[in-house]
Structure formats: structure tokens, C-alpha cells
Design a protein around this motif. Sequence first.
Motif, mmCIF file in Angstrom:
data_model
loop_
_atom_site.group_PDB
_atom_site.id
_atom_site.type_symbol
_atom_site.label_atom_id
_atom_site.label_comp_id
_atom_site.label_asym_id
_atom_site.label_seq_id
_atom_site.Cartn_x
_atom_site.Cartn_y
_atom_site.Cartn_z
ATOM 1 N N ASP A 1 0.833 -1.208 0.000
ATOM 2 C CA ASP A 1 0.000 0.000 0.000
ATOM 3 C C ASP A 1 0.867 1.258 0.000
ATOM 4 O O ASP A 1 0.566 2.242 -0.675
ATOM 5 N N MET A 2 1.947 1.223 0.775
ATOM 6 C CA MET A 2 2.829 2.380 0.842
ATOM 7 C C MET A 2 3.508 2.618 -0.506
ATOM 8 O O MET A 2 3.620 3.766 -0.975
ATOM 9 N N ALA A 3 3.941 1.543 -1.154
ATOM 10 C CA ALA A 3 4.602 1.680 -2.460
ATOM 11 C C ALA A 3 3.656 2.291 -3.488
ATOM 12 O O ALA A 3 4.065 3.123 -4.308
ATOM 13 N N SER A 4 2.386 1.925 -3.439
ATOM 14 C CA SER A 4 1.420 2.444 -4.408
ATOM 15 C C SER A 4 1.072 3.900 -4.154
ATOM 16 O O SER A 4 0.585 4.597 -5.048
ATOM 17 N N ARG A 5 1.296 4.395 -2.924
ATOM 18 C CA ARG A 5 0.963 5.795 -2.594
ATOM 19 C C ARG A 5 2.047 6.771 -3.027
ATOM 20 O O ARG A 5 1.819 7.968 -3.058
ATOM 21 N N LEU A 6 3.246 6.265 -3.333
ATOM 22 C CA LEU A 6 4.312 7.150 -3.791
ATOM 23 C C LEU A 6 4.123 7.386 -5.287
ATOM 24 O O LEU A 6 4.579 6.616 -6.130
ATOM 25 N N VAL A 7 3.422 8.467 -5.626
ATOM 26 C CA VAL A 7 3.047 8.707 -7.015
ATOM 27 C C VAL A 7 4.242 9.120 -7.867
ATOM 28 O O VAL A 7 4.215 9.024 -9.091
ATOM 29 N N LYS A 8 5.299 9.606 -7.236
ATOM 30 C CA LYS A 8 6.518 9.991 -7.939
ATOM 31 C C LYS A 8 7.704 9.405 -7.189
ATOM 32 O O LYS A 8 7.605 9.089 -6.003
ATOM 33 N N HIS A 9 8.838 9.290 -7.873
ATOM 34 C CA HIS A 9 10.038 8.814 -7.183
ATOM 35 C C HIS A 9 11.283 9.271 -7.932
ATOM 36 O O HIS A 9 11.227 9.580 -9.134
ATOM 37 N N ILE A 10 12.410 9.337 -7.231
ATOM 38 C CA ILE A 10 13.707 9.567 -7.856
ATOM 39 C C ILE A 10 14.714 8.611 -7.228
ATOM 40 O O ILE A 10 14.579 8.218 -6.075
ATOM 41 N N ASP A 11 15.720 8.228 -8.020
ATOM 42 C CA ASP A 11 16.806 7.369 -7.549
ATOM 43 C C ASP A 11 18.113 8.152 -7.612
ATOM 44 O O ASP A 11 18.474 8.675 -8.669
ATOM 45 N N VAL A 12 18.808 8.267 -6.500
ATOM 46 C CA VAL A 12 20.098 8.945 -6.438
ATOM 47 C C VAL A 12 21.185 7.879 -6.481
ATOM 48 O O VAL A 12 21.187 6.947 -5.674
ATOM 49 N N LYS A 13 22.135 8.014 -7.410
ATOM 50 C CA LYS A 13 23.095 6.935 -7.662
ATOM 51 C C LYS A 13 24.262 6.897 -6.688
ATOM 52 O O LYS A 13 24.776 5.830 -6.381
ATOM 53 N N GLY A 14 24.727 8.059 -6.240
ATOM 54 C CA GLY A 14 25.884 8.058 -5.359
ATOM 55 C C GLY A 14 27.183 7.925 -6.122
ATOM 56 O O GLY A 14 27.245 8.093 -7.337
ATOM 57 N N ILE A 15 28.273 7.580 -5.413
ATOM 58 C CA ILE A 15 29.623 7.618 -5.986
ATOM 59 C C ILE A 15 30.184 6.240 -6.309
ATOM 60 O O ILE A 15 31.358 6.114 -6.647
ATOM 61 N N SER A 16 29.351 5.205 -6.215
ATOM 62 C CA SER A 16 29.802 3.855 -6.575
ATOM 63 C C SER A 16 29.079 3.405 -7.836
ATOM 64 O O SER A 16 28.006 3.909 -8.166
ATOM 65 N N ALA A 17 29.677 2.458 -8.548
ATOM 66 C CA ALA A 17 29.082 1.961 -9.786
ATOM 67 C C ALA A 17 27.755 1.279 -9.504
ATOM 68 O O ALA A 17 27.605 0.563 -8.510
ATOM 69 N N GLN A 18 26.773 1.516 -10.390
ATOM 70 C CA GLN A 18 25.463 0.900 -10.279
ATOM 71 C C GLN A 18 25.378 -0.312 -11.205
ATOM 72 O O GLN A 18 26.065 -0.374 -12.233
ATOM 73 N N PRO A 19 24.544 -1.294 -10.867
ATOM 74 C CA PRO A 19 24.398 -2.479 -11.730
ATOM 75 C C PRO A 19 24.007 -2.090 -13.154
ATOM 76 O O PRO A 19 23.090 -1.293 -13.359
ATOM 77 N N GLY A 20 24.705 -2.634 -14.147
ATOM 78 C CA GLY A 20 24.398 -2.368 -15.543
ATOM 79 C C GLY A 20 24.886 -1.035 -16.058
ATOM 80 O O GLY A 20 24.652 -0.696 -17.222
#
Length: 707
Positions: free
Chosen positions: A560-579
Motif C-alpha cells: 500500500d505504501m509503495a502504491s501511494r508514492l506517485v513519484k520517485h527519484i533514484d540517487v546513484k551516489g559515488i559507486s558503480a550501479q548495476p548495468g
Amino acid sequence: MKYVHVIGGAAVHEVIVRDPAIPIHDLRAYVGSPLISQLISGKLASGKTKDRKGIDVHITIPNLVSHSLFLGSHGTSDRGRPIIIGERIGDRDPHPYRGRLKETREIPDPDLLIIHDMDAVHPERSEWIASLNALRADSWAIIRSADPCWMVDAGKGGAKQRILIMDAGELRSLGAPISKGRSWDASFTELIMYFRGDGRAMLTHATHVLILFGAEAVVHISTGENEPSFLAWFDASGQEWTATPGVALGTSEVFIARLTIELLRAQLPRQKHDKAPVKWVDDVRTVEQRLPFAAIQGLRSVQRGRRIGWRERSDELSLPAEVFTLDAMEDTPLAGMDITTLPDHASLLHLAMHGSEAAVDAWTMHYVRTGVVGMLGAAPLVKFGKVLTADRGEIEQYRKLEQDVLSYLRAPGKIPLSIGVFGPPGSGKTFGVKQVAKALGDRVEQMSFNFGPYTKREQFVSDLHRIRDTALLGRTPFVLFDEFDSSVEGEAYGWFRHFLEPVNEGVFLDAGFNHPVGPAVLLFTGGTCNSYADFVAKCNGGEPLDKARAEWARERKMPDMASRLVKHIDVKGISAQPGEPAGPHRVRRAIILRSMLVYKCGAQEKDGGMKKEHLPVDLNVLSALLHLPAFNNGTRSLEKLIVACDLSHTGRLDKGALPMPDELNNFLDPVQFNALMKADDSFQEVVEELAQLIHADWLKNKAPQEA
């Protein structure tokens, strides 16, 4: 090229660039032209002008040396009519039909035909087609059109000598799926794919196509006989959407005027040094060779014109002469690069680095020590408050957050806007979000609550009352709920059930009564998931699906909480991300590391950007900091490490300035770090000797020139 003929509803009706034998004249748009109509309509809408009669647009052309350039009367059938060139009287030239006449002559076949097609009708376009087909083989045509489909009837004769000018917004109205406000990476990629597909037909009737993205960018598409090539010049720190609404008026007219001036310029200034007088030299380039520079200068004039703004006088609107001068190039820095292969790369950054890890290494080492952008200047380097990023994903995410909040502020409603912010621990999530809030200024009231130490629901209720009180005072709360995924009363993710009603219904229960939260922007940051996708997967039982885990998550209201977040952003940081391609994370790390070292060394910011000063960092230490796979707690650990370094002895960040090994363990893996430092020791030993040899070689080559 000598004679120019303009037809259509042009706002560039009269352009006469100085010839040694001809006085200076003006570029004007008269009543009834699209430019003056738009400008006056804009002023009428703003309540600043009540009468549109007798208003002229007056743009002074600077003292340029070129062939004479003249135009005909204001109708659409100008061929064969007399040209009237006004004589200069006082500070202003007269209207060419009301002032004294210096010379009248018949229009020869033009060397350059300018067609300004804005909301034209069929009979007009029929005459334009006839004019295009009648051009000599060596003549050129500049065609400004929002919908150039009528050019199909002009046939292919002379197509090699045509320059088509359009706006990105006009392409969108024709169905081109070109995004706006995300990133140059996205906009340019979509533009290229459009012209490789549905828009390819446009390229069969013009050798050159110039696409304007407001005052922020221009893309030059050269068709030739092979696949089209794409060159872009753009404001690397901005985006098309950042232009202030309503200031686009006159953009294409100013652009065409400067483009025409540069294509017809017979001489160019050449200076030996700053104090030497300007020496004019013949410009022997062809029109095609001049076009890229002319397009850049056209964009610079548009940018300068927007900054200066239109000036209203008693009977005219004007832009000052410096809008069209050559010195406009220094105060409007533009990035430029060949973007033809951009769809094959992850981003402009990746393209600028040619996909080479060695290029990434060279740039990051140089940037941290000097602050010089160098070859990365061809890729976006965008600042959000104190957050500086060159990463396409982060640029798009921060811009999207800013756009979503601004959209909500225009029509807030009763339900808060809920946004999830995710990223690895220490990635800078909280800092980045706060910088976006600062960029919004007094439109929001920034508030922050950390749920890590909270133990009871009543603490959350108290926060909601503070948010409600702020909204009642007429200010929109911009609220950061940090560590929202913490436990409460021994229950993991226990806060989720308490968030649902305020987020979904816009109310909260206290003392038996429901209280409205009011308009608010709520941002939820946590430390248990590196991305929104990870969060959704965890809320639904993980991947692969674990039914017992899914039931456990449902009991805690996680889906329910996940569905209520109508927007989102992902911050990558200073380490390599998958892919992620090799290298971009080191660019992110280099940008953050330099800002930390500048602060550590006591350097100050100047004019909104870091000084380009050399920071005292040994190459082996720097290389290890950039190549270490990960820090214990991301950006937070890197920052604490820099703070713990002692520069008091040597004044530089070298091995002796690092913390003792047992303390170093608090920030990173000492074994990995020491191994990386030793790997670069061999280069460190010879770097000073190499620097001396390079300097000696430079002095040797420089001496004869100065003599």
C-alpha cells in the motif's frame, strides 16, 4: 553573395549590412509582421500597452563590414519591384517609403532568398515555390517554416542550396516524439531518431536543417548524399524548458538576422593580442563552410537578446546593437559536439568520453586537481543549488522532481504530493533533495523530520500538526521524512501503516478528530533500498517471489505504501550501479571529491562556480580515491575521510596526510586502498620529471614566436 530578397510575413523585412560605400541601416519589423504582432499581443496581455498603433520594432545593426544586403517591399510578389534604400537621418533611418531616397534600383536575381513562412496561405506559398524554382544554381535560400510540407511542390531543383529553420516545438506539433525538460541526452536522441524515421522526408528538400530549442540549443542537420549528420551547440548547464515563459517572441527573427549577417560577411576581424587594433581579413569560406559558425552566432545573439530584453520607446520596440556583434561570443559559453552516434551511447557524457575508461581516468584526475572542465565541457554539467552533476540519470531525476513540485504548486489541491527518494546509504539523497527545495526559494517552506529516533506515533502526529500550521499560514510545506522505513515499537517498517491516511486522504486522526494536512509536498527517504525498483520488489515479496515474505510485507502495509508514492527519484551516489557503463560513477565521484577538497583547503567559490585553482593532491592518493570500488558508507564516508586528513605538515593531500591505518578502516578497506596507491607509485616517481621536460619543450617552441 551580394543580393538578398526576403518574402513572406517576415520580421526581417529590411536588412542592410554595411558596405564601404553604403551607410549603416537598420533591421526593422513593421506593424503587421508576426514579430510585432506577437510582441504587442504579449504586452496587451500583461496590461503594459493599451494601444498597438504606430509601434515599430527597431533593431540596430552594428558597424559590420560585408557586401551590401538589401530587400524588397513588404508584399509577397516582390520580384522586379524597385528597391528603395533610405538615407541615414540623425540617429534613426527613416521608413524606406517615407524618408528621403538615396538610390532606387531593380531587383536582380537574388544570391540569397529568405522565406519567412508564418501562418501563410496557399496563394502566398505558390509564389514562394515559383521563387525557389527560379533561383540560380549557385543561389541559396533560407526558409523559416513551422510546417514545410508545402516545399514538396517546389521539387528537388536547388534543394542542395536550401537551409530550413524550424523550432523543436513545431516538430512536436507535427508529431515528433521529442521530450522537453528531461535532459539534452533525451531530447537530442529523440530528435535524431525522428529524422532517421518519420521526419526523414524533410531532409529531401533541404541540404541543411537548423532546429532551434528556444535560446538554449541549435542542432545542425547536414543531409548530403549519405546518412544525415547531427551537430549540436547547447547551453550545457540548462535545458529548453528552463526558458522563462513568454520570452520566446522574436527568437527566430533574431536568429535569422544574425545567420544572414554571418553568411554574407565579406571580412572577419583578426586580433594579434588584446591591445592590438582589429585587423580585417578577407573571409574566403563558402556558405556551407560559414554555416556552422553562423548558426552558433545566431544562437548567441538570441541568448544575448533575451538577457538584455526588448526596450520600448514611444513608437518602437528595439534590441541594442550589441546583440549582433562578434563580441557576443565570449559571455555566452556553448558546448558543441557531433551527436550523430548519440543513440548508440548511454549519454552525452559517455559520447564525450568516447566510451573509453582511459579518457575517464584522464579527465577525473585532471578535474579534481584543477577544476578545469576540459573535454567534459561537451557534456551537460548541471547545478541544482550546491549539487553539481554530469550524470544523465541524476539530471533527469532532479529536473523531474523540480517540474513535479512546480506543477503541484500551480494547483495543489487537498491531497499532499508524495515522492519517494531512494539510493544507497551515503549517496547524498537528503542533501540533494534539500538543494532542490532551496532552488524553489520562497515558494515552499522547507521542513525535515528524522524517523530513526522516533518510538511512538504521537511524535509523528506532532509533526503533522506543524505541517498543517504551515499550510494554514499560506505557505506550502516541502517536507522531508528521513528514514521513513525505520522500525517503530519493535515492528519493522512499522511507520507505513501510519503514513497511509495522511498520504492517501490528506487527513490524520488526533484526539478522536480528523485534521486536514493541507497542501504539502512530502518526500520519503530511506536506507534499506538502493532504488525504487528494489523498494517495490521488497514490498511485494522480493525477487524471486517468496510467498511467506509477501504475506509478511502485506501485514505491514508495504504494498500500500509503495502504491501511494506517485513519484520517485533514484540517487546513484559515488559507486558503480548495476548495468552502468564503465566510468560515469568516477565522474560523479570526482565532482564530489573536488568540492570536498576545495572546502578542506579553504578555497572559496567565485561567481557561482569553483575557482580553477590547482589543489595539492598527490596522484597516487587521488587515483586510489577515484578507483576504490566502494567506501563503507558512500559519500558520507568519503567526506569524513577528507575531514580526517591532516594537511598541516606538507600542505598537500599525500600519504602522510592520511589517517592512521586503524582509523582509515572506518571509511574504507585499507588493503584495497593501499594496493591502489602502490599501483600508481611508479608514475608518481616520474611525473615531476615529465612535467619539467614538457615545460622546457613549451619554452623552446614559444621563444621564436615572441622574438
